[in-house]
Design a protein around this motif. Structure first.
Motif, PDB file in Angstrom:
ATOM      1  N   GLN A  34       9.658  76.257  50.558  1.00 57.73           N
ATOM      2  CA  GLN A  34       8.821  77.075  51.441  1.00 57.73           C
ATOM      3  C   GLN A  34       9.377  77.118  52.858  1.00 57.73           C
ATOM      4  OE1 GLN A  34       6.753  74.181  50.073  1.00 57.73           O
ATOM      5  NE2 GLN A  34       6.657  75.310  48.140  1.00 57.73           N
ATOM      6  N   ARG A  35       9.945  75.988  53.300  1.00 58.48           N
ATOM      7  CA  ARG A  35      10.486  75.922  54.658  1.00 58.48           C
ATOM      8  C   ARG A  35      11.919  75.421  54.618  1.00 58.48           C
ATOM      9  NH1 ARG A  35       8.643  72.805  58.884  1.00 58.48           N
ATOM     10  NH2 ARG A  35       7.894  71.136  57.513  1.00 58.48           N
ATOM     11  N   ALA A  36      12.617  75.603  55.726  1.00 60.78           N
ATOM     12  CA  ALA A  36      13.997  75.140  55.809  1.00 60.78           C
ATOM     13  C   ALA A  36      14.283  74.640  57.220  1.00 60.78           C
ATOM     14  CB  ALA A  36      14.976  76.252  55.429  1.00 60.78           C
ATOM     15  N   ILE A  37      15.200  73.678  57.291  1.00 58.45           N
ATOM     16  CA  ILE A  37      15.692  73.153  58.567  1.00 58.45           C
ATOM     17  C   ILE A  37      17.192  73.408  58.598  1.00 58.45           C
ATOM     18  CG2 ILE A  37      15.980  71.104  60.016  1.00 58.45           C
ATOM     19  CD1 ILE A  37      13.533  69.911  58.582  1.00 58.45           C
ATOM     20  N   TRP A  38      17.633  74.110  59.617  1.00 57.78           N
ATOM     21  CA  TRP A  38      19.046  74.457  59.763  1.00 57.78           C
ATOM     22  C   TRP A  38      19.680  73.508  60.771  1.00 57.78           C
ATOM     23  CZ3 TRP A  38      20.763  79.633  62.442  1.00 57.78           C
ATOM     24  CH2 TRP A  38      22.158  79.670  62.506  1.00 57.78           C
ATOM     25  N   LEU A  39      20.594  72.673  60.283  1.00 57.55           N
ATOM     26  CA  LEU A  39      21.295  71.731  61.147  1.00 57.55           C
ATOM     27  C   LEU A  39      22.646  72.304  61.564  1.00 57.55           C
ATOM     28  CD1 LEU A  39      20.703  68.179  59.594  1.00 57.55           C
ATOM     29  CD2 LEU A  39      19.460  69.315  61.428  1.00 57.55           C
ATOM     30  N   HIS A  40      22.967  72.117  62.843  1.00 58.76           N
ATOM     31  CA  HIS A  40      24.259  72.559  63.367  1.00 58.76           C
ATOM     32  C   HIS A  40      24.722  71.550  64.406  1.00 58.76           C
ATOM     33  CE1 HIS A  40      27.462  75.289  64.477  1.00 58.76           C
ATOM     34  NE2 HIS A  40      27.122  75.176  65.750  1.00 58.76           N
ATOM     35  N   GLN A  41      25.828  70.858  64.089  1.00 57.79           N
ATOM     36  CA  GLN A  41      26.411  69.861  64.979  1.00 57.79           C
ATOM     37  C   GLN A  41      25.379  68.831  65.424  1.00 57.79           C
ATOM     38  OE1 GLN A  41      28.384  71.989  68.137  1.00 57.79           O
ATOM     39  NE2 GLN A  41      29.981  72.785  66.778  1.00 57.79           N
ATOM     40  N   GLY A  42      24.573  68.376  64.463  1.00 66.83           N
ATOM     41  CA  GLY A  42      23.614  67.317  64.728  1.00 66.83           C
ATOM     42  C   GLY A  42      22.306  67.759  65.335  1.00 66.83           C
ATOM     43  N   HIS A  43      22.159  69.040  65.641  1.00 71.31           N
ATOM     44  CA  HIS A  43      20.928  69.562  66.231  1.00 71.31           C
ATOM     45  C   HIS A  43      20.205  70.449  65.226  1.00 71.31           C
ATOM     46  CE1 HIS A  43      21.982  68.343  70.384  1.00 71.31           C
ATOM     47  NE2 HIS A  43      23.228  68.617  70.002  1.00 71.31           N
ATOM     48  N   ALA A  44      18.903  70.572  65.404  1.00 67.65           N
ATOM     49  CA  ALA A  44      18.132  71.511  64.597  1.00 67.65           C
ATOM     50  C   ALA A  44      18.240  72.883  65.253  1.00 67.65           C
ATOM     51  CB  ALA A  44      16.683  71.070  64.500  1.00 67.65           C
ATOM     52  N   LYS A  45      19.055  73.754  64.672  1.00 66.69           N
ATOM     53  CA  LYS A  45      19.246  75.088  65.241  1.00 66.69           C
ATOM     54  C   LYS A  45      18.114  76.015  64.855  1.00 66.69           C
ATOM     55  CE  LYS A  45      22.900  78.420  66.166  1.00 66.69           C
ATOM     56  NZ  LYS A  45      24.324  78.742  65.974  1.00 66.69           N
ATOM     57  N   GLY A  46      17.402  75.661  63.783  1.00 71.10           N
ATOM     58  CA  GLY A  46      16.279  76.487  63.366  1.00 71.10           C
ATOM     59  C   GLY A  46      15.392  75.757  62.384  1.00 71.10           C
ATOM     60  N   MET A  47      14.090  75.970  62.492  1.00 70.45           N
ATOM     61  CA  MET A  47      13.112  75.464  61.537  1.00 70.45           C
ATOM     62  C   MET A  47      12.094  76.567  61.301  1.00 70.45           C
ATOM     63  SD  MET A  47      12.224  71.579  62.834  1.00 70.45           S
ATOM     64  CE  MET A  47      13.499  70.419  63.304  1.00 70.45           C
ATOM     65  N   GLY A  48      11.757  76.809  60.039  1.00 75.57           N
ATOM     66  CA  GLY A  48      10.779  77.845  59.776  1.00 75.57           C
ATOM     67  C   GLY A  48      10.751  78.236  58.319  1.00 75.57           C
ATOM     68  N   PRO A  49      10.152  79.396  58.006  1.00 77.48           N
ATOM     69  CA  PRO A  49      10.091  79.869  56.616  1.00 77.48           C
ATOM     70  C   PRO A  49      11.485  79.959  56.009  1.00 77.48           C
ATOM     71  CG  PRO A  49       8.663  81.184  58.023  1.00 77.48           C
ATOM     72  CD  PRO A  49       9.443  80.294  58.935  1.00 77.48           C
ATOM     73  N   ALA A  50      11.579  79.616  54.743  1.00 73.01           N
ATOM     74  CA  ALA A  50      12.885  79.504  54.088  1.00 73.01           C
ATOM     75  C   ALA A  50      13.675  80.802  54.148  1.00 73.01           C
ATOM     76  CB  ALA A  50      12.693  79.070  52.632  1.00 73.01           C
ATOM     77  N   ASP A  51      13.023  81.945  53.926  1.00 75.64           N
ATOM     78  CA  ASP A  51      13.767  83.204  53.912  1.00 75.64           C
ATOM     79  C   ASP A  51      14.319  83.551  55.292  1.00 75.64           C
ATOM     80  OD1 ASP A  51      11.174  83.625  54.828  1.00 75.64           O
ATOM     81  OD2 ASP A  51      11.100  85.690  54.120  1.00 75.64           O
ATOM     82  N   GLU A  52      13.558  83.241  56.354  1.00 77.37           N
ATOM     83  CA  GLU A  52      14.027  83.543  57.709  1.00 77.37           C
ATOM     84  C   GLU A  52      15.214  82.671  58.090  1.00 77.37           C
ATOM     85  OE1 GLU A  52      10.880  83.325  60.533  1.00 77.37           O
ATOM     86  OE2 GLU A  52       9.607  84.780  59.487  1.00 77.37           O
ATOM     87  N   ILE A  53      15.146  81.382  57.758  1.00 80.01           N
ATOM     88  CA  ILE A  53      16.243  80.478  58.085  1.00 80.01           C
ATOM     89  C   ILE A  53      17.483  80.837  57.270  1.00 80.01           C
ATOM     90  CG2 ILE A  53      17.004  78.075  58.066  1.00 80.01           C
ATOM     91  CD1 ILE A  53      14.946  78.752  60.221  1.00 80.01           C
ATOM     92  N   ALA A  54      17.291  81.206  55.993  1.00 81.58           N
ATOM     93  CA  ALA A  54      18.427  81.594  55.162  1.00 81.58           C
ATOM     94  C   ALA A  54      19.123  82.822  55.744  1.00 81.58           C
ATOM     95  CB  ALA A  54      17.964  81.870  53.733  1.00 81.58           C
ATOM     96  N   ARG A  55      18.359  83.773  56.240  1.00 87.37           N
ATOM     97  CA  ARG A  55      18.948  84.957  56.869  1.00 87.37           C
ATOM     98  C   ARG A  55      19.747  84.585  58.116  1.00 87.37           C
ATOM     99  NH1 ARG A  55      14.500  89.847  57.030  1.00 87.37           N
ATOM    100  NH2 ARG A  55      14.330  90.214  54.791  1.00 87.37           N
ATOM    101  N   SER A  56      19.152  83.745  58.952  1.00 84.35           N
ATOM    102  CA  SER A  56      19.819  83.343  60.194  1.00 84.35           C
ATOM    103  C   SER A  56      21.103  82.587  59.895  1.00 84.35           C
ATOM    104  CB  SER A  56      18.880  82.482  61.044  1.00 84.35           C
ATOM    105  OG  SER A  56      17.727  83.200  61.418  1.00 84.35           O
TER     106      SER A  56
END
Length: 484
Positions: free
Chosen positions: A246-268
């Motif tokens: 349902q949700r996703a956390i996008w990690l980039h270089q040790g930081h959370a670059k995005g958190m939110g609905p899975a489809d939105e994070i997958a697009r980003s």
């Protein structure tokens, strides 16, 4: 400073909590530097400040031996909460900190700063056969790992037959694990965590090495587990993100670059992946208006009524207008200007479809630069962002590419039989690129180009229903009847 712990002090509705979690690794210049650094640090502290040489001329005053190492921040002040029963994906490029985070949550790694807490029993499949002793047999490793995961000896004996049956490795259960293939090791490791009654399941892309039958078995288990437990899934596959979470956390270089609905994070994440490789222009939605239904031409309505009278196997699909300002990304060498769903006989835009009939998806794009091997394609996506089906022009024009000069309009038509779709909202995601299937420049990817809504459907189950040519059932004649 503590590793992830099973705590009774956190909100019982929160399964996983991370507060300012950081993990720093010290990378030494060489082994000699690692040996020298403590001595220089002690010597530097022993010299009175009044007689210390200028920092420019000596290494002694350098703080904590920093001349000899650099700090690598695998995670940097990461905070989030996951509620009980949620399924959350961790997505990111290699080296973004995903595996470090999972090891901290599983309690096998201690954070440098911050605190991570887990409520309930954790079962983690972080690395292939992680925790297995290669000299032990499969049977011995089952007992060892099950003990580590919190089962008593009695519980292990009671469940061992089920564990062995799930792994399905036959007599190899009594052979040393060092003789196993990677697939057999994964089978046994997953089988153990599937039988420990965990509250939180952590999976780190371990299913990539399994055969299709075992992967399906694991997916059935995960689906069943999601009915009662909390899933944390690490993957690079955006389809898995939207399908399972349902949700996703996008990690980039040790930081959370995005958190939110899975489809939105997958697009980003998809957009950022192309941006890193190619450099992209963002095409943002400039209007907050909802897609509007397309006025229904009389010919379309007549065709719809005719089809309804012919069969009871149908959808009621309401087609909306093309959104030229729908969000997207790309290098900008070509821009999609129109997407429409046409009736195959009249070539008129459809306002309604009922499923089962032939339709044409037409995509028009204007080239702003010369394209020697353009590729145009689409995906049909449901409301969760799952790709139901799609196609592109690469194979069909492999031997006969359709080059376009700057200023020319490329028009592509995909003719197919409209499937039956469960009630809900759907969108066509379309794109134009240049190159090959493997190596290409994405010029314009449009997320929600054309939307439509299934008002009702006869589809029994699944994501889509195929237009069946015939459905019949009868009693087969017995052999005696055939000879009479």
């Amino acid at each position: 400073m503590n590793p992830a712990s099973h705590s009774s002090n956190i909100n019982p509705e929160i399964a996983i909590s991370a507060q300012d979690v950081s993990k720093t690794y010290r990378i030494w210049r060489d082994p000699v530097a690692r040996l020298k650094a403590p001595f220089w640090t002690i010597l530097g502290k022993s010299i009175p400040k009044s007689i210390r040489p200028s920092p420019i001329h000596t290494r002694i005053s350098r703080p904590s031996g920093s001349r000899y190492y650099t700090d690598f921040h695998a995670l940097d002040k990461l905070s989030f909460e996951i509620r009980r029963g949620e399924s959350v994906a961790i997505i990111g490029r290699n080296g973004s900190g995903k595996s470090t985070l999972l090891q901290i949550l599983a309690g096998t790694l201690t954070p440098t700063t911050g605190q991570a807490k887990v409520h309930g029993r954790v079962a983690a499949l972080l690395e292939l056969g992680n925790g297995f002793n290669p000299e032990f047999t499969g049977r011995e490793n089952v007992h060892l790992n099950a003990h580590i995961l919190g089962l008593s000896e009695t519980e292990i004996r009671e469940r061992f037959d089920d564990i062995a049956a799930f792994a399905d490795i036959g007599d190899f259960i009594d052979q040393p694990v060092k003789t196993y293939s990677s697939g057999m090791t994964m089978r046994l490791a997953f089988s153990v965590i599937a039988h420990v009654d965990a509250d939180v399941l952590i999976v780190d892309e371990a299913l990539a090495v399994g055969d299709v039958f075992f992967v399906q078995k694991c997916m059935r288990f995960i689906r069943k587990f999601q009915e009662r437990g909390t899933l944390l899934l690490v993957t690079h596959d955006t389809t898995s993100v939207t399908t399972l979470c349902q949700r996703a956390i996008w990690l980039h270089q040790g930081h959370a670059k995005g958190m939110g609905p899975a489809d939105e994070i997958a697009r980003s994440y998809l957009q950022a992946t192309y941006a890193e490789k190619q450099g992209v222009v963002l095409f943002k939605d400039k209007s907050a208006s909802v897609s509007k239904p397309r006025p229904a031409p009389k010919a379309v309505e007549d065709q719809r009524l005719k089809f309804i009278n012919q069969t009871s196997l149908r959808n009621d699909l309401e087609v909306f207008e093309f959104k030229p300002d729908a969000s997207g990304f790309g290098a900008g060498g070509a821009v999609i200007q129109d997407v429409s769903l046409l009736d195959v006989s009249s070539l008129q835009p459809l306002a309604y479809s009922v499923g089962g009939e032939q339709v044409i998806l037409r995509i028009a794009a204007r080239a702003h630069t010369e394209l020697d091997r353009p590729i145009m394609g689409f995906f049909l996506m449901n409301h969760l962002g799952q790709a139901l089906f799609g196609d592109n022009t690469f194979i069909s024009h492999l031997s006969s590419p359709c080059p376009a000069k700057a200023g020319e309009l490329l028009v592509t038509s995909f003719t197919f039989q409209m499937p039956y779709l469960p009630a809900g909202d759907y969108v066509f995601c379309v794109a134009i690129a240049n190159g090959t299937q493997e190596e290409h420049v994405q010029h314009h990817w449009m997320h929600d180009a054309l939307a439509f809504r299934s008002q009702s459907s006869h589809a029994v189950g699944g994501l889509i229903g195929l237009p069946m040519l015939d459905i019949s059932m009868k009693i087969a004649p017995s052999p005696s009847d055939a000879h009479s």
